[in-house]
Design a protein around this motif. Structure first.
Motif, PDB file in Angstrom:
ATOM      1  N   MET A 136       0.844  -1.201   0.000  1.00 34.40           N
ATOM      2  CA  MET A 136       0.000   0.000   0.000  1.00 34.40           C
ATOM      3  C   MET A 136       0.873   1.242   0.000  1.00 34.40           C
ATOM      4  SD  MET A 136      -2.455   1.350   3.015  1.00 34.40           S
ATOM      5  CE  MET A 136      -1.227   2.438   3.670  1.00 34.40           C
ATOM      6  N   SER A 137       0.522   2.201  -0.799  1.00 34.77           N
ATOM      7  CA  SER A 137       1.254   3.461  -0.717  1.00 34.77           C
ATOM      8  C   SER A 137       0.326   4.536  -0.165  1.00 34.77           C
ATOM      9  CB  SER A 137       1.777   3.866  -2.095  1.00 34.77           C
ATOM     10  OG  SER A 137       0.704   4.171  -2.936  1.00 34.77           O
ATOM     11  N   PHE A 138       0.927   5.547   0.426  1.00 36.25           N
ATOM     12  CA  PHE A 138       0.109   6.614   0.998  1.00 36.25           C
ATOM     13  C   PHE A 138       0.897   7.914   0.965  1.00 36.25           C
ATOM     14  CE2 PHE A 138       2.540   7.139   4.804  1.00 36.25           C
ATOM     15  CZ  PHE A 138       3.021   5.882   5.136  1.00 36.25           C
TER      16      PHE A 138
ATOM     17  N   SER B 279      -4.413   7.421   1.493  1.00 37.60           N
ATOM     18  CA  SER B 279      -3.952   6.302   0.671  1.00 37.60           C
ATOM     19  C   SER B 279      -3.918   6.689  -0.788  1.00 37.60           C
ATOM     20  CB  SER B 279      -4.873   5.109   0.852  1.00 37.60           C
ATOM     21  OG  SER B 279      -4.793   4.678   2.185  1.00 37.60           O
TER      22      SER B 279
END
Lengths: 134, 615
Positions: free
Chosen positions: A1-3, A134
């Protein structure tokens, strides 16, 4: 996951708990000057502005590193290979948001590693002035 | 172990020393360690403003850690206002920065040859020329120091023009509004030719057991965030007290002539929130951002924006002087901060002068043409400027209300002070434990030496559990208050020794003695029990009593203004109507609880031996 980290200065209390939590989470004791983020304060004007890494993509700091020591992770945040860093400050110089600074010892940049996905700074912010998006 | 930095200002010799472990075990830090120094360095032969008199700063072992509100520092010395023990405490960011620079205690001795700034850049200590900033107000001076050292993140503690002019109740101001304002510690600092102390610390703080410390802090944090008072404290901070004290009849209306105040809602914390609040502000790493940043849109005060106020200055420039003009009161608070004065003392001398004038004791020939009467806010603003400049009537008021009454030969019975320090913004007849606390407090009239809030609780069962006396939970009863005040004095002393905020530690009671010991052990690596910690609190109170005994303090000085002892509280519709303070009975009980002599009010030999002090 990137945020990304989002800062909302309009509700920041200026307490700098985020800076303290950052140094603590990185095993550096309680030391705001070793934090990867800064709350820029002006008591007279009532300004409390958290300055956080924007996790740019592409990242000018990563591209500027002549030693290949600063990397972008799959999650989007930064990773520093301490042994390879030559402390040239090129990464600091190119950051468009003034969000990257050197450790007070001058030996390395304080690159935000997003605490591996669970940023300590966000966890201690009681006003919600720091958020994960996110 | 802690580090003590001593600076001799005349020669600019700086000496670092490790504080002996035995001293830490006796006093922990902060206010406790300051009292240890003052016991060894004060004497009736050294006048308060003698260059040999020490000015001592300290920040306790939890300051700069993740303890929420572990932000506080104490400034102590012999008070130029009262002649006895002087001590004041403030939050903000200055205390933590001292600790990040490796300083637990800073002792300043001597007098600098010219106006100066002490600049502490980690372990590099310099005396900078402060001539150019002498005369600037606290805001201007803070900015100028930032410019001088080229870093806005440097923490700065300054004195204002009032201190330079020798106004007896001038404070030390950090972050513009974080005022260690009581007992004239700013006056003492200015007498040393010191305009500012600037600190930058990059060393950080490590605790002995980070894992245990974090677990304890996480538990504490949960307790704070889930506390029933949390939301109100964040919204209003201490300004909630205008409405709360109106409800019980505890306000200082028109100089303590009435315990309720008809126009309270015009000047309440709720009204500030609705009309002026922009956002919440907090001290270092605090999870209760109880301070507020305000904007005042009033053509009389263009551009007025300020952080604060706390309840004390707010009630001082409204209820106490009978002014219902909120923007004007906020302007008054801002001027006191910029000029660098204690707003409690300023509001008292103004209110006292107003009452003297209304009673015909202060003739208009002595008021510099000012129309002194309750409700005249413009006169209050004018007097603030005159006091800071020591001009005319302001000069008379600038030494505090006790001296003003003496000098003018009027109104001694109306002077709301104890031991030369002006009383806070609440009526002791409505809260008898606070009355006792103010009478015995070691720095003169003061609520923060004890803050015995429990008497508002009405929780009789808890009163019996804690003190064996149900009435300890009844604010209008006197029985048991000696025990109550003793207990809360020790809690307050520990707050100041640790460097934490009394809002959480005392008023919200977020930690008991054994939990405090656990946290202190995780921080310092030294084994503590709850009883050890409590005993340090008791030792600090006794040490302060010994210092004051040196300056001639005994039972006869543990008193309150006559109004609270003799005049039944009014008005008739007040929930506190008819009440007077039964001080002597509470004092007897208090001295017995303390192990002090009933006649003299001084510690008995056995008690001093038990505590290991007095040599």
């Amino acid at each position: 996951m990137s945020f990304v980290l989002r800062a909302r200065p309009e509700i920041c209390s200026g307490c700098r708990a985020c800076q303290l939590a950052c140094s603590e989470a990185h095993g550096e004791g309680f030391n705001p000057s070793r934090s990867r983020l800064v709350v820029a304060k002006d008591d007279v004007g009532g300004v409390d502005q958290p300055i956080v890494c924007r996790f740019c993509d592409p990242a000018p700091c990563v591209n500027a590193c002549p030693a290949g020591a600063l990397l972008k992770t799959a999650g989007g945040w930064l990773s520093l290979r301490d042994g390879d860093c030559v402390a040239c400050r090129a990464c600091v110089a190119v950051c468009p948001f003034d969000a990257l600074k050197m450790d007070p010892s001058g030996s390395r940049p304080l690159a935000c590693d997003g605490c591996g996905g669970h940023p300590a700074c966000v966890g201690v912010c009681v006003t919600g002035a720091l958020e994960i998006e996110s | 172990m802690g580090q003590r930095l001593t600076i001799e200002l005349e020669s600019m010799a700086a000496t670092w020393a490790t504080i002996p472990e035995a001293e830490i075990l006796k006093f922990i830090g902060g206010r406790g360690l300051n009292m240890s120094v003052l016991w060894n360095a004060t004497s009736p032969d050294i006048a308060p403003l003698d260059p040999r008199a020490p000015l001592v700063f300290a920040a306790g072992p939890l300051v700069g850690t993740s303890f929420p509100g572990g932000a506080r520092f104490n400034v102590s010395g012999r008070s130029p206002q009262t002649g006895i023990l002087g001590d004041s405490n403030a939050g903000g960011f200055f205390g933590p920065e001292l600790r990040f620079a490796g300083i637990d205690q800073l002792i300043l001795l001597g007098r600098a040859p010219q106006p100066s700034i002490v600049w502490i850049d980690d372990d590099a200590i310099q005396l900078l020329d402060g001539t150019a900033i002498w005369g600037l107000d606290t805001v201007e001076a803070t900015r100028a120091v930032h410019d001088r050292v080229g870093d806005r993140n440097v923490q700065v503690a300054v004195v204002g023009p009032a201190a330079e002019h020798g106004v007896a109740f001038s404070g030390v101001f950090a972050n513009l509004v974080r005022a260690a304002a009581r007992t004239g510690m700013g006056t003492l600092m200015a007498s040393k030719n010191l305009k500012a102390i600037a600190v930058r610390g990059t060393g950080g703080i490590t605790v002995a057991n980070p894992g245990r410390f974090k677990t304890a802090i996480d538990r504490l944090q949960n307790r704070i965030l889930n506390h029933e008072e949390y939301a109100t404290r964040v919204r209003l901070g201490t300004t909630q007290l205008i409405t709360a004290l109106q409800k019980i009849g505890g306000l200082p209306g028109r100089h303590f002539q009435e315990t309720t105040y008809a126009a309270y809602n015009e000047v309440s914390g709720e009204t500030i929130e609705a009309e002026h609040k922009l956002r919440s502000k907090g001290c270092f790493a605090c999870s209760i951002p109880c301070s507020r940043y305000l904007e005042v849109n009033d053509p009389r005060f263009p551009g007025l924006r300020l952080e604060g106020p706390e309840y004390e200055p707010l009630a001082g420039f409204t209820v106490r002087i009978g002014v219902n003009d909120l923007p004007l009161a906020l302007q008054a608070v801002d001027r006191c901060n910029r000029l660098g004065m204690d707003a409690i003392s300023v509001s008292e001398v103004i209110a006292w002068a107003m009452e003297c004038a209304e009673r015909g004791q202060l003739p208009s020939s002595q008021t510099d043409g000012l129309d002194l009467r309750f409700g005249n806010g413009d006169v209050a603003l004018a007097l603030i400027e005159k006091i800071a400049a020591r001009d005319g009537l302001g000069d008379t008021l600038a030494d505090g209300v006790r001296m003003a009454a003496q000098r003018l030969g009027i109104g001694a019975e109306l002077a709301m002070e104890v031991k030369g320090l002006e009383l806070f913004q609440a009526d002791p007849r409505a809260m008898k434990g606070y009355g006792l606390g103010n009478a015995v407090a070691s720095r003169g009239a003061d609520h923060l030496r004890s803050e015995p809030w429990f008497e508002f609780s009405g929780n009789e069962a808890e009163g019996i559990r804690r003190y064996g006396i149900a009435e300890t939970s009844d604010r209008l009863a006197w029985r048991g208050k000696g025990l109550l005040v003793k207990d809360f004095e020790e809690k307050a002393a520990i707050s100041d020794a640790l460097g934490v905020c009394k809002n959480t530690y005392n008023n919200m009671e977020v930690l008991d003695w054994s939990e405090t010991a656990e946290l202190l052990e995780a921080a310092t690596g030294v084994a503590w029990t709850g009883e050890d910690v409590r005993k340090v609190g008791e030792r600090i109170v006794n040490q302060e009593r010994l210092i004051n005994a040196r300056f001639g303090i005994d039972r006869c000085h543990d008193t309150l203004p006559d109004r609270f002892l003799e005049e039944p509280a009014g008005p008739t519709e007040s929930p506190s109507a008819g009440s007077v303070v039964e001080l002597d009975r509470m004092l007897d009980e208090y001295y017995a609880a303390r192990g002090w002599d009933r006649e003299t009010g001084l510690p008995l030999k056995d008690k001093l031996q038990e505590l290991g002090i007095g040599d």
